[in-house]
Design a protein around this motif. Structure first.
Motif, PDB file in Angstrom:
ATOM      1  N   LEU A 277      -3.287   3.241   5.954  1.00 54.09           N
ATOM      2  CA  LEU A 277      -2.073   2.499   6.298  1.00 54.09           C
ATOM      3  C   LEU A 277      -1.462   2.957   7.618  1.00 54.09           C
ATOM      4  O   LEU A 277      -0.492   2.392   8.082  1.00 54.09           O
ATOM      5  N   GLY A 278      -2.028   3.997   8.201  1.00 55.14           N
ATOM      6  CA  GLY A 278      -1.576   4.449   9.514  1.00 55.14           C
ATOM      7  C   GLY A 278      -0.243   5.167   9.513  1.00 55.14           C
ATOM      8  O   GLY A 278       0.527   5.040  10.459  1.00 55.14           O
TER       9      GLY A 278
ATOM     10  N   ALA B 271       6.940   5.385   3.698  1.00 58.20           N
ATOM     11  CA  ALA B 271       6.417   4.508   4.748  1.00 58.20           C
ATOM     12  C   ALA B 271       5.169   3.779   4.267  1.00 58.20           C
ATOM     13  O   ALA B 271       4.982   2.592   4.551  1.00 58.20           O
ATOM     14  N   ALA B 272       4.315   4.480   3.516  1.00 60.30           N
ATOM     15  CA  ALA B 272       3.094   3.859   2.996  1.00 60.30           C
ATOM     16  C   ALA B 272       3.439   2.754   2.000  1.00 60.30           C
ATOM     17  O   ALA B 272       2.838   1.674   2.029  1.00 60.30           O
ATOM     18  N   VAL B 273       4.394   3.020   1.121  1.00 58.59           N
ATOM     19  CA  VAL B 273       4.806   2.025   0.132  1.00 58.59           C
ATOM     20  C   VAL B 273       5.369   0.796   0.843  1.00 58.59           C
ATOM     21  O   VAL B 273       5.002  -0.344   0.537  1.00 58.59           O
ATOM     22  N   GLU B 274       6.227   1.018   1.815  1.00 60.88           N
ATOM     23  CA  GLU B 274       6.840  -0.096   2.543  1.00 60.88           C
ATOM     24  C   GLU B 274       5.771  -0.904   3.289  1.00 60.88           C
ATOM     25  O   GLU B 274       5.765  -2.136   3.237  1.00 60.88           O
ATOM     26  N   THR B 275       4.849  -0.223   3.950  1.00 61.60           N
ATOM     27  CA  THR B 275       3.781  -0.895   4.692  1.00 61.60           C
ATOM     28  C   THR B 275       2.873  -1.675   3.749  1.00 61.60           C
ATOM     29  O   THR B 275       2.535  -2.834   4.009  1.00 61.60           O
ATOM     30  N   ALA B 276       2.475  -1.039   2.646  1.00 60.39           N
ATOM     31  CA  ALA B 276       1.588  -1.710   1.686  1.00 60.39           C
ATOM     32  C   ALA B 276       2.257  -2.927   1.062  1.00 60.39           C
ATOM     33  O   ALA B 276       1.612  -3.964   0.864  1.00 60.39           O
ATOM     34  N   ARG B 277       3.540  -2.829   0.759  1.00 59.78           N
ATOM     35  CA  ARG B 277       4.254  -3.984   0.191  1.00 59.78           C
ATOM     36  C   ARG B 277       4.380  -5.099   1.215  1.00 59.78           C
ATOM     37  O   ARG B 277       4.192  -6.270   0.893  1.00 59.78           O
TER      38      ARG B 277
ATOM     39  N   ARG C  71      -8.221   1.660  -6.375  1.00 59.38           N
ATOM     40  CA  ARG C  71      -7.676   2.905  -6.935  1.00 59.38           C
ATOM     41  C   ARG C  71      -6.529   3.433  -6.067  1.00 59.38           C
ATOM     42  O   ARG C  71      -5.517   3.907  -6.581  1.00 59.38           O
ATOM     43  N   GLN C  72      -6.672   3.370  -4.747  1.00 58.00           N
ATOM     44  CA  GLN C  72      -5.598   3.816  -3.857  1.00 58.00           C
ATOM     45  C   GLN C  72      -4.350   2.972  -4.076  1.00 58.00           C
ATOM     46  O   GLN C  72      -3.239   3.496  -4.119  1.00 58.00           O
ATOM     47  N   ALA C  73      -4.514   1.659  -4.218  1.00 65.78           N
ATOM     48  CA  ALA C  73      -3.368   0.774  -4.461  1.00 65.78           C
ATOM     49  C   ALA C  73      -2.719   1.093  -5.796  1.00 65.78           C
ATOM     50  O   ALA C  73      -1.482   1.125  -5.903  1.00 65.78           O
ATOM     51  N   GLU C  74      -3.531   1.363  -6.816  1.00 60.10           N
ATOM     52  CA  GLU C  74      -3.003   1.696  -8.132  1.00 60.10           C
ATOM     53  C   GLU C  74      -2.186   2.993  -8.080  1.00 60.10           C
ATOM     54  O   GLU C  74      -1.082   3.059  -8.627  1.00 60.10           O
TER      55      GLU C  74
ATOM     56  N   ARG D  91       2.364  -5.768   3.598  1.00 59.96           N
ATOM     57  CA  ARG D  91       1.052  -6.377   3.779  1.00 59.96           C
ATOM     58  C   ARG D  91       0.518  -7.033   2.508  1.00 59.96           C
ATOM     59  O   ARG D  91      -0.558  -7.611   2.520  1.00 59.96           O
ATOM     60  N   GLY D  92       1.259  -6.924   1.422  1.00 59.68           N
ATOM     61  CA  GLY D  92       0.836  -7.526   0.154  1.00 59.68           C
ATOM     62  C   GLY D  92      -0.280  -6.763  -0.535  1.00 59.68           C
ATOM     63  O   GLY D  92      -1.005  -7.341  -1.337  1.00 59.68           O
TER      64      GLY D  92
END
Length: 156
Positions: A124-125, A137-143, A85-88, A145-146
């Protein structure tokens, strides 16, 4: 002057993870011992150090030379990945749309969007960043990390 107690290898590992800010659940997952195993190891090391709580154990370990200061410590294991859900929600919010727009896209409330994003920022820190920079920053980090899909390429 107090002498440094002899901690087991497992206790030292748990102490290192606590010092790096990991929760007992994350420590248990990393060490494959479960939350109770992580708490048990932490409890034993706190008794050996004479600590009142986990932060006090880290403080005492640094004073005793068991742990070095922050710059010399190796990083701990990666934080837990985002929930589905967080990723969505982060994917839906990746374009910078206001919370109300993201909520409409997903058919949930603005408060639920805000809550899922905040939880994702923590995992995501990126919570140390100013509020206006956290989402990007969260979007960039999540992308990186895949954890969420890459940005769609715009047609030229």
């Amino acid at each position: 002057m107090r002498t440094a107690p002899n901690l087991t290898t497992r206790e030292l590992e748990v102490l290192q993870l606590i010092a790096n800010g990991f929760t007992y659940a994350e420590i248990g997952e990393h060490l494959s011992v479960g939350i109770d195993g992580a708490k048990g190891s932490a409890s034993r090391l706190m008794v050996r150090l004479g600590a009142l709580n986990a932060p006090h154990a880290v403080f005492l370990a640094c004073q005793a030379g068991i742990l070095r200061g922050r710059p010399g410590r190796p990083p701990g294991p990666p934080r837990r990945p985002l929930t589905a859900r967080q990723a969505e929600v982060l994917t839906a919010a990746a374009d910078g749309a206001p919370l109300a727009v993201v909520a409409r896209r997903l058919g949930i409330t603005r408060e639920q969007v805000s809550s899922r994003l905040s939880e994702g920022y923590l995992r995501l820190g990126v919570t140390h960043l100013p509020r206006g920079q956290r989402r990007a920053a969260a979007v960039e980090t999540a992308r990186r990390r895949g954890l969420i899909p890459p940005a769609k390429e715009s047609a030229a």
